[in-house]
Design an enzyme around this catalytic site. Sequence first.
Site, PDB file in Angstrom:
ATOM      1  N   GLU A 242       0.865  -1.184   0.000  1.00 53.54           N
ATOM      2  CA  GLU A 242       0.000   0.000   0.000  1.00 53.54           C
ATOM      3  C   GLU A 242       0.899   1.230   0.000  1.00 53.54           C
ATOM      4  O   GLU A 242       1.813   1.333   0.829  1.00 53.54           O
ATOM      5  CB  GLU A 242      -0.924   0.024   1.226  1.00 53.54           C
ATOM      6  CG  GLU A 242      -1.765   1.312   1.244  1.00 53.54           C
ATOM      7  CD  GLU A 242      -2.866   1.339   2.299  1.00 53.54           C
ATOM      8  OE1 GLU A 242      -3.017   0.358   3.058  1.00 53.54           O
ATOM      9  OE2 GLU A 242      -3.577   2.365   2.341  1.00 53.54           O
ATOM     10  N   ASN A 296      -4.371   5.026  -2.295  1.00 54.01           N
ATOM     11  CA  ASN A 296      -5.614   5.556  -1.717  1.00 54.01           C
ATOM     12  C   ASN A 296      -6.196   6.657  -2.590  1.00 54.01           C
ATOM     13  O   ASN A 296      -5.466   7.486  -3.139  1.00 54.01           O
ATOM     14  CB  ASN A 296      -5.338   6.120  -0.314  1.00 54.01           C
ATOM     15  CG  ASN A 296      -4.987   5.019   0.659  1.00 54.01           C
ATOM     16  OD1 ASN A 296      -5.852   4.265   1.077  1.00 54.01           O
ATOM     17  ND2 ASN A 296      -3.703   4.889   0.982  1.00 54.01           N
ATOM     18  N   GLU A 328      -7.921   2.333  -3.355  1.00 52.62           N
ATOM     19  CA  GLU A 328      -8.694   2.098  -2.131  1.00 52.62           C
ATOM     20  C   GLU A 328      -9.598   3.295  -1.889  1.00 52.62           C
ATOM     21  O   GLU A 328      -9.133   4.429  -1.843  1.00 52.62           O
ATOM     22  CB  GLU A 328      -7.743   1.903  -0.940  1.00 52.62           C
ATOM     23  CG  GLU A 328      -6.852   0.688  -1.109  1.00 52.62           C
ATOM     24  CD  GLU A 328      -6.026   0.371   0.136  1.00 52.62           C
ATOM     25  OE1 GLU A 328      -6.174   1.064   1.154  1.00 52.62           O
ATOM     26  OE2 GLU A 328      -5.234  -0.593   0.066  1.00 52.62           O
ATOM     27  N   ASP A 358     -12.010   0.393   1.465  1.00 52.71           N
ATOM     28  CA  ASP A 358     -11.089   0.568   2.597  1.00 52.71           C
ATOM     29  C   ASP A 358     -11.878   0.781   3.889  1.00 52.71           C
ATOM     30  O   ASP A 358     -13.036   1.212   3.852  1.00 52.71           O
ATOM     31  CB  ASP A 358     -10.239   1.819   2.311  1.00 52.71           C
ATOM     32  CG  ASP A 358      -8.923   1.822   3.067  1.00 52.71           C
ATOM     33  OD1 ASP A 358      -8.687   0.894   3.849  1.00 52.71           O
ATOM     34  OD2 ASP A 358      -8.137   2.765   2.860  1.00 52.71           O
ATOM     35  N   GLU A 415      -6.612  -5.253   8.212  1.00 55.28           N
ATOM     36  CA  GLU A 415      -5.623  -4.188   8.389  1.00 55.28           C
ATOM     37  C   GLU A 415      -5.221  -4.057   9.847  1.00 55.28           C
ATOM     38  O   GLU A 415      -5.982  -4.416  10.743  1.00 55.28           O
ATOM     39  CB  GLU A 415      -6.250  -2.845   8.021  1.00 55.28           C
ATOM     40  CG  GLU A 415      -6.492  -2.614   6.580  1.00 55.28           C
ATOM     41  CD  GLU A 415      -6.880  -1.154   6.370  1.00 55.28           C
ATOM     42  OE1 GLU A 415      -6.029  -0.422   5.856  1.00 55.28           O
ATOM     43  OE2 GLU A 415      -8.002  -0.753   6.724  1.00 55.28           O
TER      44      GLU A 415
HETATM   45  P1  C2E Z   1      -5.334   3.987   5.594  1.00 56.83           P
HETATM   46  O1  C2E Z   1      -5.551   4.014   4.118  1.00 56.83           O
HETATM   47  O2  C2E Z   1      -6.312   3.205   6.412  1.00 56.83           O
HETATM   48  O3  C2E Z   1      -3.870   3.450   5.791  1.00 56.83           O
HETATM   49  C1  C2E Z   1      -3.481   2.603   6.817  1.00 56.83           C
HETATM   50  C2  C2E Z   1      -2.912   3.382   7.949  1.00 56.83           C
HETATM   51  O4  C2E Z   1      -2.766   2.513   9.073  1.00 56.83           O
HETATM   52  C3  C2E Z   1      -1.529   3.929   7.656  1.00 56.83           C
HETATM   53  O5  C2E Z   1      -1.363   5.121   8.406  1.00 56.83           O
HETATM   54  C4  C2E Z   1      -0.626   2.864   8.257  1.00 56.83           C
HETATM   55  O6  C2E Z   1       0.643   3.342   8.592  1.00 56.83           O
HETATM   56  C5  C2E Z   1      -1.409   2.491   9.499  1.00 56.83           C
HETATM   57  N1  C2E Z   1      -1.113   1.137   9.941  1.00 56.83           N
HETATM   58  C6  C2E Z   1      -0.796   0.061   9.202  1.00 56.83           C
HETATM   59  N2  C2E Z   1      -0.607  -1.020   9.951  1.00 56.83           N
HETATM   60  C7  C2E Z   1      -0.807  -0.631  11.239  1.00 56.83           C
HETATM   61  C8  C2E Z   1      -0.746  -1.311  12.496  1.00 56.83           C
HETATM   62  O7  C2E Z   1      -0.477  -2.490  12.605  1.00 56.83           O
HETATM   63  N3  C2E Z   1      -1.029  -0.594  13.602  1.00 56.83           N
HETATM   64  C9  C2E Z   1      -1.327   0.734  13.530  1.00 56.83           C
HETATM   65  N4  C2E Z   1      -1.579   1.382  14.669  1.00 56.83           N
HETATM   66  N5  C2E Z   1      -1.401   1.418  12.363  1.00 56.83           N
HETATM   67  C10 C2E Z   1      -1.137   0.729  11.234  1.00 56.83           C
HETATM   68  P2  C2E Z   1      -0.816   6.419   7.712  1.00 56.83           P
HETATM   69  O8  C2E Z   1       0.256   6.082   6.748  1.00 56.83           O
HETATM   70  O9  C2E Z   1      -0.529   7.357   8.818  1.00 56.83           O
HETATM   71  O10 C2E Z   1      -2.051   6.919   6.867  1.00 56.83           O
HETATM   72  C11 C2E Z   1      -3.192   7.347   7.484  1.00 56.83           C
HETATM   73  C12 C2E Z   1      -4.278   7.589   6.471  1.00 56.83           C
HETATM   74  O11 C2E Z   1      -3.943   8.680   5.614  1.00 56.83           O
HETATM   75  C13 C2E Z   1      -4.494   6.419   5.536  1.00 56.83           C
HETATM   76  O12 C2E Z   1      -5.268   5.468   6.174  1.00 56.83           O
HETATM   77  C14 C2E Z   1      -5.154   7.087   4.359  1.00 56.83           C
HETATM   78  O13 C2E Z   1      -6.535   7.258   4.617  1.00 56.83           O
HETATM   79  C15 C2E Z   1      -4.512   8.441   4.352  1.00 56.83           C
HETATM   80  N6  C2E Z   1      -3.480   8.479   3.332  1.00 56.83           N
HETATM   81  C16 C2E Z   1      -2.173   8.134   3.441  1.00 56.83           C
HETATM   82  N7  C2E Z   1      -1.556   8.310   2.258  1.00 56.83           N
HETATM   83  C17 C2E Z   1      -2.484   8.731   1.374  1.00 56.83           C
HETATM   84  C18 C2E Z   1      -2.482   9.089  -0.032  1.00 56.83           C
HETATM   85  O14 C2E Z   1      -1.476   8.999  -0.727  1.00 56.83           O
HETATM   86  N8  C2E Z   1      -3.667   9.505  -0.574  1.00 56.83           N
HETATM   87  C19 C2E Z   1      -4.796   9.591   0.152  1.00 56.83           C
HETATM   88  N9  C2E Z   1      -5.889   9.999  -0.454  1.00 56.83           N
HETATM   89  N10 C2E Z   1      -4.841   9.256   1.452  1.00 56.83           N
HETATM   90  C20 C2E Z   1      -3.708   8.837   2.060  1.00 56.83           C
HETATM   91 CA    CA Z   2      -5.881   2.546   2.629  1.00 60.31          CA
HETATM   92 CA    CA Z   3      -7.567   1.489   5.875  1.00 61.28          CA
END
Ligand code: C2E
Ligand code: CA
Ligand code: CA
Length: 465
Positions: A242, A296, A328, A358, A415
Site C-alpha cells: 500500500e 488511496n 482504495e 477501505d 488491516e
Molecule cells: P489507511 O488508508 O487506512 O492506511 C493505513 C494506515 O494505518 C496507515 O497510516 C498505516 O501506517 C497504518 N497502519 C498500518 N498497519 C498498522 C498497524 O499495525 N497498527 C497501527 N496502529 N497502524 C497501522 P498512515 O500512513 O498514517 O495513513 C493514514 C491515512 O492517511 C491512511 O489510512 C489514508 O486514509 C490516508 N493516506 C495516506 N496516504 C495517502 C495518499 O497517498 N492519498 C490519500 N488519499 N490518502 C492517504
Molecule cells: Ca488505505
Molecule cells: Ca484502511
Amino acid sequence: MSSTHLLYPGLFAFGVSTYAAVMLLIVRKLIRQSARLTDATRSDRLTGLLNRFAFMSILSAYDNEDDMSIILFDLDGFKAINESFGIEAGDGLLIEMGRRLDRICGDRCRLYRIGSDLFAMKPRGDAIMTRTEAAIARIRTALEIPFEVGASHLMLTASIGVAVAQERAISGPALFEQAHMALNHAKTNRKGQAVYYTEQLGRDIQRGHQIEREIGEGLQRGEFSVWYQPVVDRAGATVSVEALARWPGRPGGELSPAEFIPHAERSGQIHALGLYVLRRACIDFYDRPDLRVSVNLSPAQFHDTRLVDDVAAVLLETGFPVERLEFEVTEGQLIDLPQQADKVLGRLRELGVSIALDDFGSGYSSIGYLRRYRFDRLKIDKSLVDGIALDPRAGNLLVATVALANALDMPATAEGVETGEQARLLRLAGFQALQGYYFGRPQPFQKVALPRKSDILPFKRKEQA
Ligand code: C2E
Ligand code: CA
Ligand code: CA
C-alpha cells in the site's frame, strides 16, 4: 383665489375632512404595499422563512448592546439527495424542513434560509447560552422524523456551527463569519454535530490555512515522498504494497498523513498529491511484476473530471500494467457523492484498475453498497481487528464478515495486524490477506523489506506443511 386653491382644488370641492379621509386611505394603502414589498424582499420564496437579506440586515444592525448568538446549520448529504432524487424532491425536503423548524421554534427564535440548504437561527431573549442550547435541541427535534423524498423515507442529520457574542465586543458580520467557520469545521470533522466557535478553533483554522499553503509549496519543492507497507497472503508472502504519502521535507517538521491529507482534500491539492503518489508508486514498482500496488483515493478526487484521464496518462507514461494497480476508497466517499462515485469508479474499471473498499466496519457499512459497487476487495478496518484476540464475539464477527465478502466474490484483507496471535486468528477466520506492523511498517522504497516470491518459498512450504 389663493395659490392653495389653485394647487388643491379638490380640497375645496370635497371639503377638508373628506380630503383628509381619502389621503389617509391612500397612505394606509401605500404602507400596506410597502410592507408587502418588504416582506417579499425579506422572505425566502421556497420556504417562506426570512431570507439572507433579512439575516444580513440584523447582523449589520447588531450594536453589541445585548448578547447574541448565531446558529448556522445545513443538512448532511443534501447535495447527494438532489443528485439522486432530483431538484424538485430536494426543494420539497427544504420546504418540509422549513415548516418543521417554524412549528418547533415558534417565536422563540428567528429562522432564516440563507443558502441552498443553509439555515440560520437567532435565539431570542436573555440567558443566551441556555437559549442557544435549546435552539440546537430544536433543530435535532425537527430531524427526528424521517423525510419523505420521492418514494423513500430518509433520516437526515444536520451539521451545526454556533458563535456566541457574550461579554465580548464583536460585530454582527464577524460573528457570522465565526459561526461559518464552526459550521465548516463540523461539516468536515464532526458531521451531524454542533460545533461552537472558540478562540482555539480559530487558531486551529489559521494553522489549517498555513498547512494548506505549505502543501502547495511542498509539492513544488519536492518535499513529499511515498512509503510502502507490505500486504501478505495466508502463507506470509508479500503480495502487494500500500502506497502511503509522507512529508519528510516539511520545513516546520514532519506531519502525519492523517493530519495533512484532510487539508490537501479541503484545498483541492489532493489532486496533485494523489497523482504524485500514484506516479511514484508506478515508477518504484514497475520492476516488480510479482507485486500489486494499492493507492488511496480521496473523496475530493471524485470531483476532478480529469482524474481518469490523469490516471491513464500516468499508466501510459510509466508503463505500469493496469492489472497490478488497485485504488482504495472509503464508504463515506460513496455515500456523499453516489453519482460521481458511480461515474468515476465505472470509468476506472473500464481502464482495468481494481477497486478496494477501505476501512470496512468503521463507518456506515451497508451491504447495499457492497452489492451496488461490486468491489474487487474488502479491507477490514483495524478497529474490528483489534478485539480479535480478546473477545470471541469479535472473532465471530470477523468470520461472518469474511463470509459476506466471499459470498460477494471479494477477497478480504485485515488491516492493522500487530501481533502474531492476531495474525493466527485472522488466518483462521479466513482472511485472504493481512497487513499491519506485525508484517512490516510503512517504509521508504529503498528500505522496505520485500523479498521476491521465489525467496520466500521455503517459508511458504513450511507454513503449508
Ligand atoms: P489507511 O488508508 O487506512 O492506511 C493505513 C494506515 O494505518 C496507515 O497510516 C498505516 O501506517 C497504518 N497502519 C498500518 N498497519 C498498522 C498497524 O499495525 N497498527 C497501527 N496502529 N497502524 C497501522 P498512515 O500512513 O498514517 O495513513 C493514514 C491515512 O492517511 C491512511 O489510512 C489514508 O486514509 C490516508 N493516506 C495516506 N496516504 C495517502 C495518499 O497517498 N492519498 C490519500 N488519499 N490518502 C492517504
Ligand atoms: Ca488505505
Ligand atoms: Ca484502511
